[in-house]
Design a protein around this motif. Structure first.
Motif, PDB file in Angstrom:
ATOM      1  N   GLU A   1       0.835  -1.211   0.000  1.00  0.00           N
ATOM      2  CA  GLU A   1       0.000   0.000   0.000  1.00  0.00           C
ATOM      3  C   GLU A   1       0.867   1.258   0.000  1.00  0.00           C
ATOM      4  N   ALA A   2       1.871   1.286   0.872  1.00  0.00           N
ATOM      5  CA  ALA A   2       2.770   2.439   0.940  1.00  0.00           C
ATOM      6  C   ALA A   2       3.503   2.633  -0.382  1.00  0.00           C
ATOM      7  N   HIS A   3       3.911   1.533  -0.987  1.00  0.00           N
ATOM      8  CA  HIS A   3       4.651   1.620  -2.246  1.00  0.00           C
ATOM      9  C   HIS A   3       3.771   2.166  -3.374  1.00  0.00           C
ATOM     10  N   ARG A   4       2.517   1.763  -3.383  1.00  0.00           N
ATOM     11  CA  ARG A   4       1.580   2.284  -4.381  1.00  0.00           C
ATOM     12  C   ARG A   4       1.449   3.809  -4.213  1.00  0.00           C
ATOM     13  N   LEU A   5       1.307   4.263  -2.980  1.00  0.00           N
ATOM     14  CA  LEU A   5       1.203   5.699  -2.706  1.00  0.00           C
ATOM     15  C   LEU A   5       2.502   6.427  -3.039  1.00  0.00           C
ATOM     16  N   TRP A   6       3.623   5.790  -2.722  1.00  0.00           N
ATOM     17  CA  TRP A   6       4.931   6.371  -3.018  1.00  0.00           C
ATOM     18  C   TRP A   6       5.121   6.540  -4.520  1.00  0.00           C
ATOM     19  N   GLU A   7       4.740   5.517  -5.293  1.00  0.00           N
ATOM     20  CA  GLU A   7       4.860   5.612  -6.754  1.00  0.00           C
ATOM     21  C   GLU A   7       4.011   6.744  -7.304  1.00  0.00           C
ATOM     22  N   GLN A   8       2.817   6.927  -6.754  1.00  0.00           N
ATOM     23  CA  GLN A   8       1.961   8.033  -7.187  1.00  0.00           C
ATOM     24  C   GLN A   8       2.638   9.378  -6.898  1.00  0.00           C
ATOM     25  N   GLU A   9       3.252   9.488  -5.728  1.00  0.00           N
ATOM     26  CA  GLU A   9       3.936  10.740  -5.375  1.00  0.00           C
ATOM     27  C   GLU A   9       5.174  10.940  -6.240  1.00  0.00           C
ATOM     28  N   GLN A  10       5.907   9.875  -6.506  1.00  0.00           N
ATOM     29  CA  GLN A  10       7.068   9.961  -7.406  1.00  0.00           C
ATOM     30  C   GLN A  10       6.629  10.500  -8.764  1.00  0.00           C
ATOM     31  N   ASP A  11       5.516   9.966  -9.274  1.00  0.00           N
ATOM     32  CA  ASP A  11       5.000  10.414 -10.570  1.00  0.00           C
ATOM     33  C   ASP A  11       4.637  11.894 -10.531  1.00  0.00           C
ATOM     34  N   LYS A  12       4.017  12.343  -9.424  1.00  0.00           N
ATOM     35  CA  LYS A  12       3.641  13.757  -9.299  1.00  0.00           C
ATOM     36  C   LYS A  12       4.879  14.655  -9.265  1.00  0.00           C
ATOM     37  N   VAL A  13       5.875  14.251  -8.497  1.00  0.00           N
ATOM     38  CA  VAL A  13       7.098  15.043  -8.404  1.00  0.00           C
ATOM     39  C   VAL A  13       7.801  15.072  -9.754  1.00  0.00           C
ATOM     40  N   ALA A  14       7.918  13.918 -10.398  1.00  0.00           N
ATOM     41  CA  ALA A  14       8.573  13.843 -11.709  1.00  0.00           C
ATOM     42  C   ALA A  14       7.823  14.701 -12.720  1.00  0.00           C
ATOM     43  N   SER A  15       6.500  14.651 -12.687  1.00  0.00           N
ATOM     44  CA  SER A  15       5.698  15.449 -13.604  1.00  0.00           C
ATOM     45  C   SER A  15       5.932  16.943 -13.364  1.00  0.00           C
ATOM     46  N   GLY A  16       6.002  17.325 -12.093  1.00  0.00           N
ATOM     47  CA  GLY A  16       6.253  18.727 -11.756  1.00  0.00           C
ATOM     48  C   GLY A  16       7.624  19.204 -12.209  1.00  0.00           C
ATOM     49  N   LEU A  17       8.585  18.305 -12.196  1.00  0.00           N
ATOM     50  CA  LEU A  17       9.939  18.661 -12.635  1.00  0.00           C
ATOM     51  C   LEU A  17      10.053  18.705 -14.157  1.00  0.00           C
ATOM     52  N   GLY A  18       9.231  17.910 -14.826  1.00  0.00           N
ATOM     53  CA  GLY A  18       9.364  17.782 -16.277  1.00  0.00           C
ATOM     54  C   GLY A  18      10.526  16.863 -16.598  1.00  0.00           C
ATOM     55  N   THR A  19      10.591  16.412 -17.838  1.00  0.00           N
ATOM     56  CA  THR A  19      11.624  15.445 -18.230  1.00  0.00           C
ATOM     57  C   THR A  19      13.030  15.985 -18.018  1.00  0.00           C
ATOM     58  N   SER A  20      13.297  17.185 -18.484  1.00  0.00           N
ATOM     59  CA  SER A  20      14.652  17.732 -18.324  1.00  0.00           C
ATOM     60  C   SER A  20      14.930  18.085 -16.869  1.00  0.00           C
ATOM     61  N   GLY A  21      13.916  18.562 -16.144  1.00  0.00           N
ATOM     62  CA  GLY A  21      14.094  18.890 -14.733  1.00  0.00           C
ATOM     63  C   GLY A  21      14.360  17.656 -13.899  1.00  0.00           C
ATOM     64  N   GLU A  22      13.691  16.552 -14.236  1.00  0.00           N
ATOM     65  CA  GLU A  22      13.900  15.295 -13.521  1.00  0.00           C
ATOM     66  C   GLU A  22      15.340  14.830 -13.689  1.00  0.00           C
ATOM     67  N   LYS A  23      15.853  14.902 -14.911  1.00  0.00           N
ATOM     68  CA  LYS A  23      17.240  14.500 -15.152  1.00  0.00           C
ATOM     69  C   LYS A  23      18.214  15.441 -14.443  1.00  0.00           C
ATOM     70  N   THR A  24      17.954  16.734 -14.518  1.00  0.00           N
ATOM     71  CA  THR A  24      18.813  17.712 -13.857  1.00  0.00           C
ATOM     72  C   THR A  24      18.836  17.480 -12.348  1.00  0.00           C
ATOM     73  N   PHE A  25      17.660  17.236 -11.776  1.00  0.00           N
ATOM     74  CA  PHE A  25      17.553  16.998 -10.337  1.00  0.00           C
ATOM     75  C   PHE A  25      18.306  15.725  -9.950  1.00  0.00           C
ATOM     76  N   SER A  26      18.108  14.660 -10.698  1.00  0.00           N
ATOM     77  CA  SER A  26      18.810  13.406 -10.416  1.00  0.00           C
ATOM     78  C   SER A  26      20.320  13.584 -10.539  1.00  0.00           C
ATOM     79  N   ASP A  27      20.761  14.283 -11.583  1.00  0.00           N
ATOM     80  CA  ASP A  27      22.194  14.546 -11.763  1.00  0.00           C
ATOM     81  C   ASP A  27      22.745  15.370 -10.602  1.00  0.00           C
ATOM     82  N   PHE A  28      21.964  16.359 -10.174  1.00  0.00           N
ATOM     83  CA  PHE A  28      22.367  17.207  -9.053  1.00  0.00           C
ATOM     84  C   PHE A  28      22.551  16.373  -7.785  1.00  0.00           C
ATOM     85  N   LEU A  29      21.600  15.498  -7.503  1.00  0.00           N
ATOM     86  CA  LEU A  29      21.693  14.674  -6.301  1.00  0.00           C
ATOM     87  C   LEU A  29      22.912  13.753  -6.356  1.00  0.00           C
ATOM     88  N   GLN A  30      23.192  13.201  -7.528  1.00  0.00           N
ATOM     89  CA  GLN A  30      24.399  12.371  -7.705  1.00  0.00           C
ATOM     90  C   GLN A  30      25.650  13.193  -7.434  1.00  0.00           C
TER      91      GLN A  30
END
Length: 139
Positions: free
Chosen positions: A103-132
């Motif tokens: 149940e938690a994982h289903r909710l987490w995936e939904q939130e991941q999708d919302k955050v990724a959508s808010g970042l956009g494709t290039s923002g998601e990559k930039t954010f991931s690269d930044f964290l690395q």
């Protein structure tokens, strides 16, 4: 000249706290926190690993994990079992723990999708690269 408001560490801490709040709110119906979700997922994936092995997989101190896991054991989500002739006990998810994790994982995936959508494709990559990059800089 740098000013306190420019402090990278403080700005990252504030951003992380805000992001954590969104995940806490999203996972609240499952009854576990985002950190507990990660712990449950690692226990499930590691299939009977020791506390030390789970701590290493998550990247936390053993003592920190021991404190964090106590409520999960108390709720009946995690069992600490010691197989016959084994030196160390092993952590496993109970049936109840697996259901809560799913149940938690289903909710987490939904939130991941919302955050990724808010970042956009290039923002998601930039954010991931930044964290690395931050992980490498601080090492």
């Amino acid at each position: 000249m740098w000013q306190e408001k420019d402090c990278f560490c403080l700005r990252l801490k504030r951003a992380a706290e805000e992001l954590m709040k969104t995940y806490q709110k999203a996972l609240a119906p499952s009854g576990v926190t985002p950190v507990q979700h990660i712990i449950l997922g690692n226990i499930l994936a590691c299939k009977g690993a020791s506390l030390c092995e789970i701590a290493e997989a998550i990247g936390v101190e053993r003592s920190t994990l021991a404190r964090t896991i106590k409520p999960l054991v108390k709720e009946g989500y995690v069992a600490n079992v010691k197989p016959a002739r084994a030196r160390n006990s092993r952590l496993v998810l109970t049936e109840k723990g697996e259901a809560v994790f799913q149940e938690a994982h289903r909710l987490w995936e939904q939130e991941q999708d919302k955050v990724a959508s808010g970042l956009g494709t290039s923002g998601e990559k930039t954010f991931s690269d930044f964290l690395q990059m931050v992980g490498r800089v601080s090492s």
